[in-house]
Scaffold this active site. Sequence first.
Site, PDB file in Angstrom:
ATOM      1  CG  HIS A  22      79.727  17.700 119.631  1.00  0.00           C
ATOM      2  ND1 HIS A  22      79.558  16.379 119.988  1.00  0.00           N
ATOM      3  CD2 HIS A  22      78.477  18.221 119.565  1.00  0.00           C
ATOM      4  CE1 HIS A  22      78.272  16.126 120.110  1.00  0.00           C
ATOM      5  NE2 HIS A  22      77.593  17.210 119.860  1.00  0.00           N
ATOM      6  CB  VAL A  25      84.820  18.770 124.941  1.00  0.00           C
ATOM      7  CG1 VAL A  25      84.633  19.768 123.803  1.00  0.00           C
ATOM      8  CG2 VAL A  25      84.288  19.339 126.248  1.00  0.00           C
ATOM      9  CD  GLU A  26      82.192  13.565 119.817  1.00  0.00           C
ATOM     10  OE1 GLU A  26      82.546  12.682 119.038  1.00  0.00           O
ATOM     11  OE2 GLU A  26      81.023  13.995 119.876  1.00  0.00           O
ATOM     12  CB  VAL A  27      88.997  18.462 120.581  1.00  0.00           C
ATOM     13  CG1 VAL A  27      89.924  19.427 119.858  1.00  0.00           C
ATOM     14  CG2 VAL A  27      88.577  19.034 121.945  1.00  0.00           C
ATOM     15  CD  GLU A  45      85.579  12.486 118.036  1.00  0.00           C
ATOM     16  OE1 GLU A  45      85.057  12.193 119.122  1.00  0.00           O
ATOM     17  OE2 GLU A  45      84.926  12.931 117.073  1.00  0.00           O
TER      18      GLU A  45
END
Length: 278
Positions: free
Chosen positions: A113, A124-126, A154
């Site tokens: 994200h 970037v949220e992985v 996360e």
Amino acid sequence: MKTVAVVGAGVIGLSWARLFVEHGLTVRITDPRADLAEVVPDGVQIASTVAEAVRDADFVQENGPENLEFKKTLFAELVREAPQHALLLSSSSAIPSTAFTEGIDGSRVLIGHPFNPPHVIPLVEVVPGQQTSEESVTRAVEFYRSLGRTPVVERKEIPGFVGNRLQAALSREAAYLVEQGVVTPADLDAVVTNSLGLRWATVGPFLGAHLGGGPGGYRHLATHIGKSMRGLELGTPSQDPERLIEAVEDAYGSSTYSALAETRDRKQLAVLTALEEN
Ligand SMILES: NC(=O)c1ccc[n+]([C@@H]2O[C@H](COP(=O)([O-])OP(=O)(O)OC[C@H]3O[C@@H](n4cnc5c(N)ncnc54)[C@H](O)[C@@H]3O)[C@@H](O)[C@H]2O)c1
């Protein structure tokens, strides 16, 4: 990772495509929109179907509509059509991948994200789902890092993930304050860009609070000013956004999207350059 497929060429897909092509990757993009050829960044190839876009991809970044049923159908197709080694990432802002991988092999499906626009903003949220393999997480993190992004893994799925939950908390109070006539949208934006925004580009909420407590640190802040902050009753905005939409359009509607977006990108890149130099 040499070949990337970008599925969905709206706000986010086009920005990812720009980042990927600027890093020398082969990029294939697909979207049913009629004006696709006019909006794709230079050097990006157009594929007429999802299957054609992902056929020889090493990495797929999905940016279609934020809709669970859409993502379920699309990811079933991606798992079928993309090569076995390809990682399948969704840009979803709020839907955990476990929700759209039920009944399919989700070992290489996960959330990547970004924050808009991903060619500028590093985060970037992985977020792995229940089926995602550890190897897929590691490969996704390495890939985003190779593009100069800052991936944060996360470990627990939660709707909206971390960034958008934080944003939602602030946006809710911002909407309430404008609806109550406390400030205009432009004044609220000025409060944020001249205080919290500037601060948060350098220290996050916890380090900021630790420093806010002076030499006594977070302990002093939490037990001193923290008491009055915890007692604040925050507002709940109305469920109908129409008045707010009109107020925001009054504030910014006279400028074009491209002019506002260009100014935003230029300023954000200047901040990033300053941070790199310090
Ligand atoms: N806009 C943001 O700030 C933002 C930020 C981060 C993540 N996201 C996420 O990124 C995704 C895309 O959001 P957006 O803002 O770019 O939306 P958007 O509406 O701008 O773009 C979505 C695109 O998907 C296309 N599409 C529809 N059906 C398709 C299909 N079958 N195959 C390929 N493309 C198809 C549409 O034509 C459209 O161009 C969403 O999941 C959203 O939650 C958005």
